[in-house]
Design an enzyme around this catalytic site. Structure first.
Site, PDB file in Angstrom:
ATOM      1  N   GLU A   1       0.902  -1.332   0.084  1.00  8.76           N
ATOM      2  CA  GLU A   1      -0.041   0.010   0.087  1.00  8.76           C
ATOM      3  C   GLU A   1       0.921   1.388  -0.188  1.00  8.76           C
ATOM      4  O   GLU A   1       0.871   1.869   0.955  1.00  8.76           O
ATOM      5  CB  GLU A   1      -1.065  -0.082   1.002  1.00  8.76           C
ATOM      6  CG  GLU A   1      -1.897  -1.291   0.979  1.00  8.76           C
ATOM      7  CD  GLU A   1      -3.070  -1.346   2.196  1.00  8.76           C
ATOM      8  OE1 GLU A   1      -3.327  -0.353   2.740  1.00  8.76           O
ATOM      9  OE2 GLU A   1      -3.799  -2.362   2.058  1.00  8.76           O
TER      10      GLU A   1
ATOM     11  N   HIS B   1     -18.091  -9.763   5.258  1.00  8.66           N
ATOM     12  CA  HIS B   1     -16.750  -8.948   5.732  1.00  8.66           C
ATOM     13  C   HIS B   1     -16.262 -10.133   6.761  1.00  8.66           C
ATOM     14  O   HIS B   1     -16.664 -10.246   7.886  1.00  8.66           O
ATOM     15  CB  HIS B   1     -16.948  -7.792   5.935  1.00  8.66           C
ATOM     16  CG  HIS B   1     -15.652  -7.257   6.221  1.00  8.66           C
ATOM     17  ND1 HIS B   1     -15.106  -6.299   7.251  1.00  8.66           N
ATOM     18  CD2 HIS B   1     -14.650  -6.967   5.361  1.00  8.66           C
ATOM     19  CE1 HIS B   1     -14.043  -5.819   7.171  1.00  8.66           C
ATOM     20  NE2 HIS B   1     -13.597  -6.271   6.200  1.00  8.66           N
ATOM     21  N   HIS B   2     -14.984 -10.368   6.441  1.00 11.97           N
ATOM     22  CA  HIS B   2     -14.042 -11.132   7.374  1.00 11.97           C
ATOM     23  C   HIS B   2     -12.820 -10.255   7.638  1.00 11.97           C
ATOM     24  O   HIS B   2     -11.802 -10.510   6.788  1.00 11.97           O
ATOM     25  CB  HIS B   2     -13.771 -12.469   6.900  1.00 11.97           C
ATOM     26  CG  HIS B   2     -14.786 -13.629   6.979  1.00 11.97           C
ATOM     27  ND1 HIS B   2     -14.875 -14.690   6.333  1.00 11.97           N
ATOM     28  CD2 HIS B   2     -16.146 -13.269   7.653  1.00 11.97           C
ATOM     29  CE1 HIS B   2     -16.222 -15.382   6.435  1.00 11.97           C
ATOM     30  NE2 HIS B   2     -16.599 -14.450   7.430  1.00 11.97           N
ATOM     31  N   GLU B   3     -12.466  -9.283   8.431  1.00 11.69           N
ATOM     32  CA  GLU B   3     -11.367  -8.796   8.769  1.00 11.69           C
ATOM     33  C   GLU B   3     -10.641  -9.749   9.780  1.00 11.69           C
ATOM     34  O   GLU B   3     -11.473 -10.326  10.762  1.00 11.69           O
ATOM     35  CB  GLU B   3     -11.662  -7.487   9.391  1.00 11.69           C
ATOM     36  CG  GLU B   3     -10.441  -6.749   9.907  1.00 11.69           C
ATOM     37  CD  GLU B   3      -9.301  -6.511   8.774  1.00 11.69           C
ATOM     38  OE1 GLU B   3      -9.314  -6.085   8.146  1.00 11.69           O
ATOM     39  OE2 GLU B   3      -8.037  -7.304   9.307  1.00 11.69           O
TER      40      GLU B   3
ATOM     41  N   HIS C   1      -8.415  -8.584   0.529  1.00  9.44           N
ATOM     42  CA  HIS C   1      -7.688  -7.228   1.004  1.00  9.44           C
ATOM     43  C   HIS C   1      -6.291  -7.690   1.748  1.00  9.44           C
ATOM     44  O   HIS C   1      -6.376  -8.796   2.639  1.00  9.44           O
ATOM     45  CB  HIS C   1      -8.314  -6.046   1.702  1.00  9.44           C
ATOM     46  CG  HIS C   1      -9.164  -5.636   0.886  1.00  9.44           C
ATOM     47  ND1 HIS C   1      -9.405  -3.977   0.847  1.00  9.44           N
ATOM     48  CD2 HIS C   1     -10.088  -5.740  -0.054  1.00  9.44           C
ATOM     49  CE1 HIS C   1     -10.303  -3.649  -0.210  1.00  9.44           C
ATOM     50  NE2 HIS C   1     -10.499  -4.615  -0.857  1.00  9.44           N
ATOM     51  N   GLU C   2      -5.187  -6.843   1.526  1.00 13.19           N
ATOM     52  CA  GLU C   2      -3.917  -7.045   2.152  1.00 13.19           C
ATOM     53  C   GLU C   2      -3.388  -8.546   1.875  1.00 13.19           C
ATOM     54  O   GLU C   2      -2.179  -8.715   2.603  1.00 13.19           O
ATOM     55  CB  GLU C   2      -4.015  -6.753   3.661  1.00 13.19           C
ATOM     56  CG  GLU C   2      -4.311  -5.281   4.230  1.00 13.19           C
ATOM     57  CD  GLU C   2      -5.949  -4.959   4.056  1.00 13.19           C
ATOM     58  OE1 GLU C   2      -6.616  -6.124   4.735  1.00 13.19           O
ATOM     59  OE2 GLU C   2      -6.257  -3.870   3.904  1.00 13.19           O
TER      60      GLU C   2
ATOM     61  N   GLU D   1      -9.065   3.675  -0.468  1.00  6.54           N
ATOM     62  CA  GLU D   1      -9.290   4.125   1.049  1.00  6.54           C
ATOM     63  C   GLU D   1      -8.263   5.188   1.649  1.00  6.54           C
ATOM     64  O   GLU D   1      -8.686   5.692   2.634  1.00  6.54           O
ATOM     65  CB  GLU D   1      -9.310   2.771   1.909  1.00  6.54           C
ATOM     66  CG  GLU D   1      -7.861   2.131   1.790  1.00  6.54           C
ATOM     67  CD  GLU D   1      -7.638   0.950   2.600  1.00  6.54           C
ATOM     68  OE1 GLU D   1      -8.450   0.461   3.066  1.00  6.54           O
ATOM     69  OE2 GLU D   1      -6.453   0.460   2.548  1.00  6.54           O
TER      70      GLU D   1
HETATM   71  C1  NOJ Z   1      -8.388  -2.437   5.180  1.00  3.74           C
HETATM   72  C2  NOJ Z   1      -9.317  -2.605   3.756  1.00  3.74           C
HETATM   73  O1  NOJ Z   1      -8.632  -2.459   2.693  1.00  3.74           O
HETATM   74  C3  NOJ Z   1     -10.554  -1.751   4.123  1.00  3.74           C
HETATM   75  O2  NOJ Z   1     -11.394  -1.934   3.004  1.00  3.74           O
HETATM   76  C4  NOJ Z   1     -11.239  -2.534   5.098  1.00  3.74           C
HETATM   77  O3  NOJ Z   1     -12.557  -1.599   5.247  1.00  3.74           O
HETATM   78  C5  NOJ Z   1     -10.484  -2.087   6.267  1.00  3.74           C
HETATM   79  N1  NOJ Z   1      -9.199  -2.973   6.172  1.00  3.74           N
HETATM   80  C6  NOJ Z   1     -11.297  -2.734   7.614  1.00  3.74           C
HETATM   81  O4  NOJ Z   1     -11.325  -4.234   7.562  1.00  3.74           O
HETATM   82 CA    CA Z   2      -6.176  -2.048   2.585  1.00  7.27          CA
END
Ligand code: NOJ
Ligand code: CA
Length: 684
Positions: free
Chosen positions: A172, A396-398, A466-467, A491
């Site tokens: 990023e 969504h899975h963070e 993501h990531e 973002e």
């Molecule tokens: C980073 C992600 O790129 C973003 O889209 C997300 O909202 C946040 N993390 C929270 O999970």
């Molecule tokens: Ca990100």
């Protein structure tokens, strides 16, 4: 749609070379323009070089590996056999920029041996570049621990490069445009875009990153030689592999036209065919999200202000909410209403599940269970409400970087999705990886991302991660891997306007990006406490063009419903624009400057064109020569107005209708950080 592979012909011929050193051997692309030379020197060191026409583009470069036991797979070899292969076939991607992709290459496998070791190097040479990979076939110890890769890419000059710094955990970053000898980082990431003084464009990347660490490139400035550097494991070694083992492909894409680099399918072509038998459930998705309002600080992912608690025992029902929770029933229903009214497929809801109070930057193992909704998120009722309105919610899975915890919960989390009718998950890996010592791009974690995609495929779930590690074309094999982020996305709000003119040359060479285009309210600091002092530099026409220039089969309309209401006429383009294409034609491009692409809808005869520029305004004449001759098209144009400016007057645009044929041209001035978007519908 079922994946169909039609092989036109596949020829193999064998020639055995039993002498110790075959001297030099060549393999050329089908059109003869790209040529790869392989040789072993007197010490048995494998070496390759690449030419494009009569120009050398990669000087003789070393190949191989160092092993952790102090031995090497980079010298002492003899050539046992050279095998040649010819492939020319068409395959049909489940979704994509084109409905058919030609895989046309000449292959050469050089089988090397030393003592009881056998290693092959496989080359595939296409008209737009080449790839090679190593196959560890035999070794006295069937499990090899690799210390480092010694593959080199020796440049022929002090090229201009668009690069981001080496990092084991993040991509990023903004790109720096500089000469090679001005790179002020220990290494750079791939895909690395370069341009030589003689106008040749070169791109270095890798394809089919499976069970292996991601590769970085370290530059020796005096010699202009890049050397591979693999993301380490916790013990400092690079990888442990079980024989027989194929490494990812190391790739060089080349052309004298920048548009050819954008159009190249080399990365996809070096991946395995689709492994999912029935792909009928995999469908491109246009979505909105309860998302930007949390990103910008207008609302929160969390439900309470509690800190440092144990999720297993914390009692949300009796906790006091802070009142700013974005994913509450009323707000989610408001988004569902808007997204369904405007024809979207899905609505992403972040912050639906317990744990967000304690998630960030703590390297904590158990933050989320991926199962339990917050008290004000009625998972059954909201999914039901969405389905009745013809859309789905997106899960969504963070993971907060705790891969260990995610793997523990993954099966149950996916089962919960199926129970409530979710078919797409946006996952995320913010923060340092757990188990400690692993990195986002180390071998074990690279394996995790693919295992999550495979498990998802078993349950007919599409993935947008993501990531995660930067993509390397694996979506050909696993087309439920719809997109990744793996770069600086919207973002961040604040980024140089040139970023979107570089990403398609770099990050997107591995696969689609969830960039989250479509921001319409550029004075974000006026409503967004999280973004005070930050500036979004883009015009609305620029944001519309991103739906074309940043190809992805999952495209978000990132902004808030109320911001789209302010420009509902421009929003029409986001509603209309398809997310799946039968043909793409890159019309004009220069990395760091501008990109113009035309695409034909996969489900109709409509064409769309998008153009973006960097921080310079640009006069552009769109030539409609890509249209079929004779046909007349109704043409709706969204472009920057005379006084639009991505820095000072970003929300100005003009929309008009006209008629065009393949003989037409249209002047389309792009403002600073501006662009244009065009819809073409044939008149019967
Ligand atoms: C980073 C992600 O790129 C973003 O889209 C997300 O909202 C946040 N993390 C929270 O999970
Ligand atoms: Ca990100």
């Amino acid at each position: 749609m079922m994946l169909k592979i039609r092989t036109i012909f596949l020829l193999s011929c064998f020639c055995c070379i039993s002498m110790a050193n075959a001297g030099k051997t060549y393999v050329k692309s089908p059109d003869g323009r790209v040529s790869v030379e392989f040789s072993l020197d007197r010490k048995g060191r494998p070496c390759y070089s690449v030419s494009y026409g009569d120009k050398k583009i990669i000087r003789p470069s070393c190949m191989g590996f160092e092993l952790s036991d102090g031995t090497s797979l980079s010298d002492g070899f003899r050539i046992k056999k050279i095998t040649r292969e010819r492939c020319d076939s068409l395959w049909t991607p489940v979704w994509g920029e084109n409905d058919s992709i030609r895989e046309n290459y000449n292959g050469m496998t050089v089988s090397l041996s030393k003592n009881k070791i056998r290693m092959d190097i496989e080359f595939r040479v296409f008209d737009d570049g080449m790839g090679f990979r190593y196959v560890f076939r035999e070794h006295p110890y069937p499990v090899l621990v690799l210390k480092e890769e010694v593959t080199e890419f020796a440049m022929t000059g002090n090229h201009t490069a668009w690069w981001i710094p080496e990092d084991y955990d993040s991509q990023e970053f903004e790109y720096t445009e500089s000469l090679l000898d001005e790179i002020d980082a220990p290494g750079v990431q791939t895909s690395l875009m370069m341009k030589a003084d003689d106008g040749i464009y070169l791109n270095l990347h890798e394809a089919a990153l499976v069970d292996f660490p991601a590769m970085h490139l370290r530059l020796d400035k005096p010699s202009k030689v890049f050397r591979a550097h693999l993301t380490p494991r916790p013990d400092g070694t690079a990888a442990e592999v079980t024989l027989p083992f194929r490494t990812p492909w190391r790739t060089v894409t080349v052309s004298d036209k920048a548009t050819d680099i954008l159009a190249s399918n080399l990365t996809l072509n070096l991946n395995e065919p689709c492994k999912i038998t029935d792909t009928s459930w995999i469908k491109p998705v246009k979505f909105m999200g309860v998302w930007w309002e949390m990103i910008t600080g207008k609302s929160k992912w969390s439900y309470t202000d509690a800190k440092d608690f144990d999720l297993a025992t914390f009692d949300y029902a009796s906790a006091t909410p802070h009142g700013q929770h974005g994913a509450n029933n009323g707000n989610v229903r408001r988004y569902i209403d808007f997204a369904s009214r405007h024809g979207f497929d899905q609505l992403l809801v972040e912050g639906w599940n317990v744990g967000w109070e304690d998630w960030y930057g703590k390297e904590k193992d158990f933050v989320f269970d991926f199962l339990t909704p917050y008290p004000d998120f009625d998972i059954a009722g909201l999914n039901d409400y969405a389905h009745k309105k013809g859309i789905r919610l997106m899960m969504h899975h963070e993971t907060s970087g705790s891969v260990a915890n995610y793997e523990r919960h993954l099966d149950a989390a996916y089962d919960l999705m199926r129970k409530y009718g979710y078919n797409t998950v946006k996952s995320g890996y913010v923060g340092n990886i757990l188990p400690k010592g692993e990195y986002h791009y180390s071998q074990n974690i690279v394996n995790h991302y693919l295992n999550a995609v495979k498990k998802a495929a078993d349950r007919r779930i599409m993935v947008n991660a993501h990531e995660a590690v930067r993509p390397t074309g694996l979506c050909r094999t696993w087309p439920n891997l719809m997109a990744n982020e793996s770069a600086m996305g919207q973002e961040y709000a604040e980024m140089s306007p040139r970023h979107v003119t570089i990403l398609p040359f770099t990050r997107l060479k591995g696969g689609p990006m969830d960039f989250t285009p479509g921001i319409f309210r550029m004075d974000i600091t006026s409503f967004a406490p999280g973004y005070q002092g930050k500036k979004k530099r883009a015009t609305i026409s620029n944001q519309l063009a991103l739906y074309l220039t940043m190809y992805s089969p999952v495209q978000m309309a990132g902004d808030l419903p109320e911001h789209y209401e302010r420009h509902i006429d421009a929003f029409q383009f986001i509603k209309d624009v398809p997310v799946d294409w039968s043909r793409s034609v890159y019309l004009d491009a220069e990395p760091g400057d501008f990109i113009v692409v035309a695409r034909r809808d996969r489900n109709s005869s409509d064409w769309y064109v998008g153009g973006v520029t960097n921080e310079d305004a640009r006069e552009y004449r769109l030539d409609f020569g890509f249209l079929p001759e004779g046909a007349v098209y109704e043409c709706t144009v969204y472009r920057d107005a005379a006084d639009s400016d991505g820095f000072t007057n970003p929300e100005r645009y003009e929309i008009f209708d006209t008629r065009v044929t393949s003989a037409s041209e249209l002047p389309l001035r792009m403002a600073r950080a501006g662009g244009f978007a065009v819809r073409l519908h044939p008149i019967q």
